[in-house]
Motif scaffolding. Structure first.
Motif, PDB file in Angstrom:
ATOM      1  N   PRO A  71     -11.704   2.591  -3.000  1.00 25.58           N
ATOM      2  CA  PRO A  71     -11.569   3.833  -3.114  1.00 25.58           C
ATOM      3  C   PRO A  71     -12.931   4.553  -3.246  1.00 25.58           C
ATOM      4  N   THR A  72     -13.939   3.794  -3.071  1.00 23.67           N
ATOM      5  CA  THR A  72     -15.356   4.484  -3.145  1.00 23.67           C
ATOM      6  C   THR A  72     -16.395   3.806  -2.125  1.00 23.67           C
ATOM      7  N   VAL A  73     -15.947   2.548  -1.705  1.00 21.10           N
ATOM      8  CA  VAL A  73     -16.998   1.680  -0.654  1.00 21.10           C
ATOM      9  C   VAL A  73     -16.112   1.386   0.379  1.00 21.10           C
ATOM     10  N   PRO A  74     -15.921   2.108   1.505  1.00 27.60           N
ATOM     11  CA  PRO A  74     -15.208   2.239   2.729  1.00 27.60           C
ATOM     12  C   PRO A  74     -15.126   0.781   3.239  1.00 27.60           C
ATOM     13  N   ALA A  75     -16.465  -0.055   3.171  1.00 28.56           N
ATOM     14  CA  ALA A  75     -16.516  -1.390   3.776  1.00 28.56           C
ATOM     15  C   ALA A  75     -15.774  -2.446   2.977  1.00 28.56           C
ATOM     16  N   LEU A  76     -15.419  -2.101   1.934  1.00 25.93           N
ATOM     17  CA  LEU A  76     -14.564  -3.307   1.062  1.00 25.93           C
ATOM     18  C   LEU A  76     -13.209  -2.818   0.990  1.00 25.93           C
ATOM     19  N   ARG A  77     -12.275  -4.194   0.905  1.00 23.41           N
ATOM     20  CA  ARG A  77     -10.919  -3.852   0.768  1.00 23.41           C
ATOM     21  C   ARG A  77     -10.632  -4.529  -0.832  1.00 23.41           C
ATOM     22  N   GLU A  78      -9.360  -3.931  -1.087  1.00 25.51           N
ATOM     23  CA  GLU A  78      -8.767  -4.409  -2.529  1.00 25.51           C
ATOM     24  C   GLU A  78      -7.587  -4.987  -2.289  1.00 25.51           C
ATOM     25  N   LEU A  79      -7.265  -6.073  -3.057  1.00 20.20           N
ATOM     26  CA  LEU A  79      -5.759  -6.663  -2.780  1.00 20.20           C
ATOM     27  C   LEU A  79      -5.125  -6.354  -4.165  1.00 20.20           C
ATOM     28  N   GLN A  80      -3.837  -6.195  -3.885  1.00 16.63           N
ATOM     29  CA  GLN A  80      -2.945  -5.881  -5.183  1.00 16.63           C
ATOM     30  C   GLN A  80      -2.082  -7.048  -5.577  1.00 16.63           C
ATOM     31  N   MET A  81      -2.231  -6.926  -6.969  1.00 17.20           N
ATOM     32  CA  MET A  81      -1.392  -8.019  -7.430  1.00 17.20           C
ATOM     33  C   MET A  81      -0.438  -7.578  -8.392  1.00 17.20           C
ATOM     34  N   ARG A  82       0.769  -8.343  -8.962  1.00 16.53           N
ATOM     35  CA  ARG A  82       1.636  -7.591  -9.760  1.00 16.53           C
ATOM     36  C   ARG A  82       2.523  -8.849 -10.755  1.00 16.53           C
ATOM     37  N   ARG A  83       2.925  -8.160 -11.682  1.00 16.35           N
ATOM     38  CA  ARG A  83       3.683  -9.378 -12.499  1.00 16.35           C
ATOM     39  C   ARG A  83       4.586  -8.505 -13.410  1.00 16.35           C
ATOM     40  N   PRO A  84       5.427  -9.099 -13.942  1.00 15.14           N
ATOM     41  CA  PRO A  84       6.223  -8.419 -15.006  1.00 15.14           C
ATOM     42  C   PRO A  84       5.405  -7.839 -16.200  1.00 15.14           C
ATOM     43  N   ALA A  85       6.061  -6.750 -16.975  1.00 15.58           N
ATOM     44  CA  ALA A  85       5.248  -6.300 -18.100  1.00 15.58           C
ATOM     45  C   ALA A  85       5.546  -7.110 -19.141  1.00 15.58           C
TER      46      ALA A  85
END
Length: 176
Positions: A162-176
Protein backbone atom coordinates in the motif's frame (compact mmCIF):
# COMPACT_ATOMS: atom_id res chain seq x y z
CA UNK A 1 27.49 -16.33 39.60
CA UNK A 2 23.90 -15.08 39.54
CA UNK A 3 21.75 -16.88 36.94
CA UNK A 4 20.22 -14.79 34.19
CA UNK A 5 16.46 -14.27 34.39
CA UNK A 6 14.38 -16.54 32.18
CA UNK A 7 13.35 -15.00 28.88
CA UNK A 8 9.76 -13.77 28.76
CA UNK A 9 7.06 -16.04 27.41
CA UNK A 10 3.42 -15.64 26.52
CA UNK A 11 2.28 -16.75 30.00
CA UNK A 12 3.74 -13.63 31.60
CA UNK A 13 1.70 -11.21 29.48
CA UNK A 14 -2.06 -10.77 29.42
CA UNK A 15 -3.51 -10.50 25.93
CA UNK A 16 -6.68 -8.46 25.92
CA UNK A 17 -8.62 -5.91 23.92
CA UNK A 18 -7.31 -2.37 24.28
CA UNK A 19 -9.05 -0.04 26.70
CA UNK A 20 -9.31 3.76 26.51
CA UNK A 21 -6.82 4.01 29.39
CA UNK A 22 -4.19 2.35 27.17
CA UNK A 23 -3.85 5.33 24.81
CA UNK A 24 -0.44 6.57 26.02
CA UNK A 25 1.07 3.07 26.18
CA UNK A 26 -0.44 2.24 22.78
CA UNK A 27 1.14 5.38 21.30
CA UNK A 28 4.55 4.28 22.65
CA UNK A 29 4.09 0.80 21.17
CA UNK A 30 2.99 2.25 17.83
CA UNK A 31 6.15 4.36 17.62
CA UNK A 32 8.24 1.26 18.45
CA UNK A 33 6.40 -0.76 15.79
CA UNK A 34 7.08 1.84 13.13
CA UNK A 35 10.75 2.23 14.05
CA UNK A 36 11.35 -1.53 14.13
CA UNK A 37 9.35 -2.58 11.05
CA UNK A 38 8.75 0.44 8.79
CA UNK A 39 7.49 -1.56 5.78
CA UNK A 40 4.86 -3.42 7.76
CA UNK A 41 2.65 -0.47 8.64
CA UNK A 42 0.90 2.31 6.75
CA UNK A 43 2.58 5.37 8.24
CA UNK A 44 6.02 6.60 9.20
CA UNK A 45 7.43 7.19 12.66
CA UNK A 46 7.41 10.93 11.94
CA UNK A 47 3.74 10.89 10.98
CA UNK A 48 2.78 8.91 14.08
CA UNK A 49 4.92 11.06 16.39
CA UNK A 50 3.30 14.22 15.02
CA UNK A 51 -0.22 12.96 15.77
CA UNK A 52 -1.66 14.57 18.93
CA UNK A 53 -2.35 12.38 21.94
CA UNK A 54 -6.06 13.18 21.61
CA UNK A 55 -6.06 11.41 18.22
CA UNK A 56 -4.52 8.29 19.78
CA UNK A 57 -7.02 8.41 22.61
CA UNK A 58 -9.96 8.70 20.20
CA UNK A 59 -8.68 5.81 18.06
CA UNK A 60 -8.15 3.55 21.07
CA UNK A 61 -11.61 4.36 22.42
CA UNK A 62 -13.08 3.51 18.98
CA UNK A 63 -11.38 0.08 18.71
CA UNK A 64 -12.05 -0.89 22.33
CA UNK A 65 -15.62 -2.02 21.67
CA UNK A 66 -17.91 -3.31 18.95
CA UNK A 67 -17.57 -5.66 16.00
CA UNK A 68 -16.28 -3.38 13.23
CA UNK A 69 -12.66 -3.16 14.33
CA UNK A 70 -10.67 -4.20 17.38
CA UNK A 71 -7.13 -4.04 18.66
CA UNK A 72 -5.55 -6.52 21.06
CA UNK A 73 -2.42 -5.93 23.12
CA UNK A 74 0.00 -8.00 25.13
CA UNK A 75 0.37 -6.44 28.56
CA UNK A 76 2.92 -7.86 31.01
CA UNK A 77 2.44 -4.84 33.28
CA UNK A 78 4.31 -1.70 32.33
CA UNK A 79 4.87 -1.15 28.66
CA UNK A 80 2.88 -3.05 26.04
CA UNK A 81 4.87 -5.72 24.16
CA UNK A 82 2.57 -6.89 21.38
CA UNK A 83 -0.33 -5.88 19.19
CA UNK A 84 -2.74 -7.33 16.63
CA UNK A 85 -5.78 -5.70 15.11
CA UNK A 86 -8.77 -6.98 13.19
CA UNK A 87 -11.37 -5.29 11.06
CA UNK A 88 -14.37 -6.37 9.04
CA UNK A 89 -13.74 -6.78 5.32
CA UNK A 90 -16.03 -4.51 3.30
CA UNK A 91 -16.15 -7.05 0.46
CA UNK A 92 -16.52 -10.28 2.46
CA UNK A 93 -18.84 -10.06 5.47
CA UNK A 94 -17.55 -13.38 6.91
CA UNK A 95 -13.92 -12.26 6.87
CA UNK A 96 -11.79 -10.40 9.41
CA UNK A 97 -8.70 -8.70 8.05
CA UNK A 98 -5.84 -8.97 10.55
CA UNK A 99 -3.62 -5.88 10.63
CA UNK A 100 -0.74 -4.21 12.50
CA UNK A 101 0.64 -7.40 14.02
CA UNK A 102 3.75 -6.78 16.10
CA UNK A 103 5.72 -8.36 18.92
CA UNK A 104 8.57 -6.52 20.67
CA UNK A 105 11.91 -8.16 19.70
CA UNK A 106 12.68 -9.51 23.19
CA UNK A 107 9.31 -11.31 23.21
CA UNK A 108 9.53 -12.91 19.74
CA UNK A 109 9.64 -16.67 19.52
CA UNK A 110 7.91 -17.09 22.90
CA UNK A 111 4.37 -17.89 21.75
CA UNK A 112 2.96 -14.39 22.03
CA UNK A 113 2.14 -14.06 18.32
CA UNK A 114 -0.21 -17.04 18.54
CA UNK A 115 -1.95 -15.68 21.63
CA UNK A 116 -2.48 -12.31 19.92
CA UNK A 117 -3.90 -13.96 16.78
CA UNK A 118 -6.10 -16.16 18.99
CA UNK A 119 -7.50 -12.98 20.56
CA UNK A 120 -8.40 -11.57 17.15
CA UNK A 121 -9.83 -14.94 16.08
CA UNK A 122 -12.08 -15.26 19.14
CA UNK A 123 -13.38 -11.72 18.61
CA UNK A 124 -13.94 -12.46 14.90
CA UNK A 125 -15.95 -15.60 15.67
CA UNK A 126 -18.00 -13.77 18.32
CA UNK A 127 -18.82 -11.16 15.67
CA UNK A 128 -19.97 -13.83 13.19
CA UNK A 129 -16.90 -13.87 10.96
CA UNK A 130 -15.43 -17.37 10.63
CA UNK A 131 -12.31 -16.54 8.58
CA UNK A 132 -9.12 -14.49 9.02
CA UNK A 133 -6.95 -12.95 6.29
CA UNK A 134 -3.68 -11.09 6.51
CA UNK A 135 -1.02 -9.80 4.14
CA UNK A 136 2.74 -10.27 4.40
CA UNK A 137 5.43 -8.49 2.37
CA UNK A 138 6.84 -10.95 -0.17
CA UNK A 139 10.29 -11.87 1.09
CA UNK A 140 9.47 -11.51 4.79
CA UNK A 141 10.12 -15.20 5.30
CA UNK A 142 10.20 -15.07 9.09
CA UNK A 143 6.67 -13.66 9.26
CA UNK A 144 5.48 -16.01 6.52
CA UNK A 145 6.74 -19.09 8.41
CA UNK A 146 5.34 -17.82 11.70
CA UNK A 147 1.88 -17.40 10.17
CA UNK A 148 2.10 -20.83 8.56
CA UNK A 149 2.78 -22.33 12.00
CA UNK A 150 -0.43 -20.62 13.18
CA UNK A 151 -2.48 -22.29 10.44
CA UNK A 152 -2.49 -19.58 7.78
CA UNK A 153 -2.08 -20.74 4.18
CA UNK A 154 -0.88 -18.77 1.19
CA UNK A 155 -3.83 -18.11 -1.12
CA UNK A 156 -1.62 -17.35 -4.12
CA UNK A 157 -3.05 -13.81 -4.27
CA UNK A 158 -0.43 -11.06 -4.60
CA UNK A 159 -1.27 -7.40 -4.20
CA UNK A 160 0.77 -4.18 -4.38
CA UNK A 161 2.20 -2.93 -1.10
CA UNK A 162 0.00 0.00 0.00
CA UNK A 163 2.86 2.49 0.44
CA UNK A 164 5.90 1.11 -1.45
CA UNK A 165 4.95 0.44 -5.09
CA UNK A 166 8.05 -1.71 -5.77
CA UNK A 167 6.95 -4.28 -3.16
CA UNK A 168 4.23 -6.92 -3.27
CA UNK A 169 2.29 -8.54 -0.46
CA UNK A 170 0.92 -12.06 -0.33
CA UNK A 171 -2.39 -12.94 1.22
CA UNK A 172 -2.78 -15.71 3.78
CA UNK A 173 -6.01 -17.09 5.27
CA UNK A 174 -7.17 -19.45 7.99
CA UNK A 175 -10.33 -20.22 9.93
CA UNK A 176 -10.96 -17.86 12.85
Amino acid sequence: MTPLPAPPDARTATVRRVRPADAARMRALRLEMLADSPLAFLETVAQAAARPHADYAARIAHVSEGCQTAQFVADPGGRLVGHAGGTVSPDEPGLTVVYAVYVTPAWRGRGLLGVLIDGVAAWSRACGRPELMLEVVVGNDRAYRAYQRLGFTDTGVRVPHPTVPALRELQMRRPA
